[in-house]
Design a protein around this motif. Structure first.
Motif, PDB file in Angstrom:
ATOM      1  N   ASN A  47       0.809  -1.216   0.000  1.00  0.00           N
ATOM      2  CA  ASN A  47       0.000   0.000   0.000  1.00  0.00           C
ATOM      3  C   ASN A  47       0.844   1.269   0.000  1.00  0.00           C
ATOM      4  OD1 ASN A  47      -2.379  -1.414  -0.176  1.00  0.00           O
ATOM      5  ND2 ASN A  47      -2.723  -1.456   2.037  1.00  0.00           N
ATOM      6  N   LEU A  90       1.028   2.463  -3.508  1.00  0.00           N
ATOM      7  CA  LEU A  90      -0.218   2.638  -4.271  1.00  0.00           C
ATOM      8  C   LEU A  90      -0.922   3.919  -3.820  1.00  0.00           C
ATOM      9  CD1 LEU A  90      -1.641  -1.005  -3.999  1.00  0.00           C
ATOM     10  CD2 LEU A  90      -0.457   0.018  -5.960  1.00  0.00           C
ATOM     11  N   ASP A  91      -1.681   4.505  -4.734  1.00  0.00           N
ATOM     12  CA  ASP A  91      -2.452   5.685  -4.352  1.00  0.00           C
ATOM     13  C   ASP A  91      -3.623   5.266  -3.481  1.00  0.00           C
ATOM     14  OD1 ASP A  91      -0.803   7.352  -5.738  1.00  0.00           O
ATOM     15  OD2 ASP A  91      -1.928   7.125  -7.624  1.00  0.00           O
ATOM     16  N   LYS A  92      -4.263   4.178  -3.912  1.00  0.00           N
ATOM     17  CA  LYS A  92      -5.394   3.658  -3.134  1.00  0.00           C
ATOM     18  C   LYS A  92      -4.982   2.299  -2.597  1.00  0.00           C
ATOM     19  CE  LYS A  92      -9.435   5.040  -5.684  1.00  0.00           C
ATOM     20  NZ  LYS A  92     -10.312   4.408  -6.650  1.00  0.00           N
ATOM     21  N   PRO A  93      -5.276   2.011  -1.323  1.00  0.00           N
ATOM     22  CA  PRO A  93      -4.875   0.715  -0.770  1.00  0.00           C
ATOM     23  C   PRO A  93      -5.455  -0.447  -1.570  1.00  0.00           C
ATOM     24  CG  PRO A  93      -5.938   2.085   0.913  1.00  0.00           C
ATOM     25  CD  PRO A  93      -5.996   2.847  -0.371  1.00  0.00           C
ATOM     26  N   MET A  94      -4.667  -1.523  -1.693  1.00  0.00           N
ATOM     27  CA  MET A  94      -5.155  -2.705  -2.400  1.00  0.00           C
ATOM     28  C   MET A  94      -6.299  -3.334  -1.605  1.00  0.00           C
ATOM     29  SD  MET A  94      -3.011  -6.185  -3.222  1.00  0.00           S
ATOM     30  CE  MET A  94      -2.088  -5.669  -4.659  1.00  0.00           C
ATOM     31  N   PRO A  95      -7.383  -3.709  -2.303  1.00  0.00           N
ATOM     32  CA  PRO A  95      -8.488  -4.340  -1.562  1.00  0.00           C
ATOM     33  C   PRO A  95      -7.982  -5.576  -0.803  1.00  0.00           C
ATOM     34  CG  PRO A  95      -9.124  -3.926  -3.837  1.00  0.00           C
ATOM     35  CD  PRO A  95      -7.663  -3.612  -3.728  1.00  0.00           C
TER      36      PRO A  95
END
Lengths: 465, 277
Positions: free
Chosen positions: B106, B109-114
């Motif tokens: 994470n 990444l810009d958005k956390p991985m699901p």
């Protein structure tokens, strides 16, 4: 808020007094005030007598001469009794921004925030609370605030109250006995095992957060209870002296676990006496977290009075700027084959001071007793300090005490390892600290552990230089 | 300009110069074998590229994809696509492998991985390295055997998907079967992603599995010979003596680098005070 609007069935649990008049004893303490408190609570004569004796003892006794310096407490500067209805008049505007900020970051709902800040005495978890009560009531469990317990279960109350923490124990136990108000009273009947924890969090009673709460837990033979006190979110109080007393009786084959995470605001002196007595084959577990307050002195104790009794304390203390956490545990072994285990984890940062202070005593009769003590300290910067002050006493030839202690800082190699996977220095440090505290967090109920993790993360931010 | 470009690199450890003007270029899809007797600077080079604070760069430059690596913090280098599989991976008590990896993924990444996607990915990677499924829930390297630690490094590499990976004696501590599993995982990933690789190993068998495109011999802080895979073979059969003769450099093993054990506890005390060091 108007107590008359509360649901009628509340009365039978006694969660609020019928007398709703505003009452405040003003600053300072005198025999007169002790009498007033007792009268306002319409207590039996014996309790008034006890309070007065305790008051006289309090006046006579010195503040502890060891540990953090509290010699200069001005006892005349505190208010010893305020009726709940007045406490509500505190305003949300008075709550410090830092606390509001933390509530926001933790995502605590508005109503709950106000409850935690002591601005409101009630928030919307009545349903949960009542369900919990109904469930335990069917099993004959008594779960009341301590004042109501005195009213409705006087014999039981008198039999146990003040018997393992007598008012002569220490100055703050004397003070608490003289002016106590609120706290929890639990009685679990023989053989009753509660699979869900009882939580004071849901006790809708402003007195729960009183300065001088008094908790009494009686676990009858073969019974099992887990009591969770308070919550991990910061609790704001304007009253800056807190001296609580907790007494727990764990009868033959019974088990009690008492979990608490204390997170008072940083203006508070938190001086608590917690003690449990365990009879034959009984088990007591203290899960004790100390994050908040300015000075904490707290050493949960187990008196292992019956053969094969077991005591365990798992505690953390986290001290930041201007904080002194003086915490630890006591295990007093009085019977053969008793066992105790202390795990203490301390973290100091930003100039905080964190001490482990513990006693393990194996008495003459504690043949074959065993104890294991493990205290680890993590110091995050050059400004912060820690002392470890263990006392181990063995008075017989067959018992064993094992003691391990470590003091460390964050290892550069670990930091490099975590950072080499993309974590910032802050995130890596935080992760190492959370890992260090894991032996404690794993003992907490899930939702508490999650909240604690989040809280410590917030706490860590900005602590890395 | 090569993807990784090292020019005239000088590195000191505790005041002692280990690298003395080293040059190296690595491009995508290249597999570089780094050889040389112990103590001549192989691990130092990898540690310096990753930014280990114990290693001080006193001269020279390292650029990666045109960016000045020496100006980046360790975590920035990782997020830029560099990865170091370590010789002695650290143990971190109380932190699970999955919490650590999730935070590491994470972080880039810009958005956390699901969460579900992460669990699936971690599970399949653990399976590929033929490790026990409970790996995810064990504490980071704590109580791991030497071989498990090395495999866990490769699990991390696969999950973090670096552009350029450096593997420092990743084969040591592995038995023959594990060696094959690890090598296969490395090769698959290298091919799939055209990843650049710098590999330090003493074993020809490992190099056979990894199939280097380039090979270098590092002696006394400098690369003295470079070549292709045949260089690996020659050193395996003839040792380093011929280099001494042909290139006029003295080749000697310099006191073995001792494993740095995970020193978490600095000391133990009874009633003493230890202030933050």
């Amino acid at each position: 808020m108007d107590n008359k609007n509360l649901p009628q069935e509340e009365y039978k649990y006694g969660f609020h007094d019928e007398d709703v008049s505003v009452y405040n004893t003003g600053k300072g303490l005198s025999e007169e005030i002790v009498r007033l408190i007792s009268a306002k609570k319409q207590e039996p004569e014996w309790m008034l007598e006890l309070r007065l004796k305790a008051y006289r003892q309090f006046v006579k006794m010195d503040t502890p001469q060891w540990g953090p310096d509290i010699k200069n407490i001005d006892f005349d500067d505190y208010t010893y009794y305020i009726k709940p209805s007045e406490q509500q008049e505190k305003s949300w505007d008075d709550v410090p921004e830092t606390i509001k900020d933390t509530f926001d970051k933790l995502g605590i709902p508005e109503a709950e925030k106000k409850f935690l800040a002591g601005v409101s005495t009630q928030y919307e978890s009545e349903v949960v609370y009542h369900n919990m009560l109904q469930e335990v009531e069917e099993k004959g469990v008594i779960f009341l605030d301590t004042d109501s317990a005195l009213k409705y279960h006087p014999e039981l109350f008198k039999k146990f109250f003040g018997t393992i923490v007598p008012y002569t124990d220490n100055k703050f136990a004397a003070l608490n006995t003289a002016v106590w108000s609120g706290g929890s009273f639990i009685y679990v009947p023989k053989g009753v095992k509660l699979d869900k924890p009882l939580q004071s969090y849901f006790r809708i009673n402003s007195e729960r957060m009183g300065q001088f709460e008094r908790t009494l837990i009686i676990v009858d033979e073969g019974a099992d209870v887990h009591y969770v006190e308070g919550c991990t979110a910061p609790i704001y109080s304007k009253d800056s002296l807190h001296a609580a007393v907790v007494e727990i009786f764990v009868h033959k084959n019974a088990k009690c676990r008492y979990s608490t995470v204390q997170n008072w605001s940083s203006n508070i002196l938190n001086l608590v006496t917690k003690r449990a007595i365990c009879y034959e084959h009984a088990t007591m577990e203290w899960i004790d977290g100390n994050i908040g307050s300015q000075i904490t002195m707290k050493y949960p104790a187990c008196i292992l009075a019956g053969e094969y009794a077991r005591g365990m304390t798992v505690s953390i203390a986290v001290a930041g700027k201007n904080q002194i956490q003086d915490a630890g545990a006591k295990m007093i072994h009085l019977a053969p084959h008793t066992y105790s285990n202390i795990i203490s984890k301390s973290v100091s940062r930003n100039g905080g001071k964190v001490n482990y202070r513990g006693t393990v005593r194996h008495g003459k009769n504690a043949a074959y007793a065993k104890s294991k003590v493990e205290c680890d300290t993590l110091i995050l910067d050059k400004l912060s300090t820690s002392d470890t002050v263990p006392t181990n006493i063995m008075e017989n030839a067959t018992s064993q005490i094992e003691h391990e202690a470590t003091v460390s800082k964050i290892s550069e190699d670990q930091l490099f390892y975590l950072m080499s996977r993309g974590l910032t220095k802050e995130a890596a440090t935080e992760m190492i600290v959370m890992g260090f505290l894991e032996p404690f967090t794993r003992e907490l109920p899930m939702e508490y552990a999650v909240e604690l993790n989040q809280l410590l993360k917030l706490d860590m931010s900005g602590s890395i230089g | 300009m090569a993807q990784l470009e090292i020019r005239n690199l000088h590195v000191e450890v505790e005041g002692k110069e280990i690298l003395k003007g080293l040059n190296l270029d690595v491009d995508p899809n290249e597999v570089h074998a780094l050889m040389g007797p112990n103590g001549n600077g192989k691990s130092t080079l990898l540690a310096a590229i990753m930014g280990n604070p114990k290693f001080t760069v006193t001269q020279g430059s390292i650029t990666f994809e045109g960016k000045n690596v020496l100006e980046m913090s360790v975590d920035e280098r990782s997020r830029a696509g560099l990865f170091l599989g370590m010789q002695y991976p650290q143990e971190v008590a109380g932190v699970t492998n999955s919490d650590f990896m999730r935070a590491a993924i994470n972080a880039r990444l810009d958005k956390p991985m699901p969460l579900f996607k992460f669990i699936k990915e971690m599970e399949s990677t653990i399976k590929e390295l033929q490790m026990k499924p409970d790996l995810a829930h064990r504490f980071l390297n704590e109580g791991f055997s030497g071989g498990e630690k090395k495999r866990n490094e490769i699990v991390q590499m696969k999950l973090l998907k670096p552009t350029l990976a450096m593997l420092d004696e990743i084969d040591s501590g592995l038995d023959v079967d594990a060696l094959k599993i690890v090598a296969e995982a490395i090769v698959n990933m290298q091919k799939e992603r055209s990843m650049g690789l710098i590999v330090v190993s003493h074993y020809e068998r490992f190099y056979q599995l990894i199939q280097p495109t380039h090979a270098h011999v590092l002696v006394d802080g400098k690369i003295v010979v470079s070549g292709d895979a045949s260089l690996v073979k020659r050193i395996d059969s003839e040792g380093y003596d011929w280099i001494e003769k042909e290139y006029g450099v003295k080749v000697e093993e310099i006191s073995d680098e001792k494993p740095k054990t995970a020193v978490f506890s600095l000391g133990s005390c009874a009633a003493s005070t230890k202030k933050g060091a």
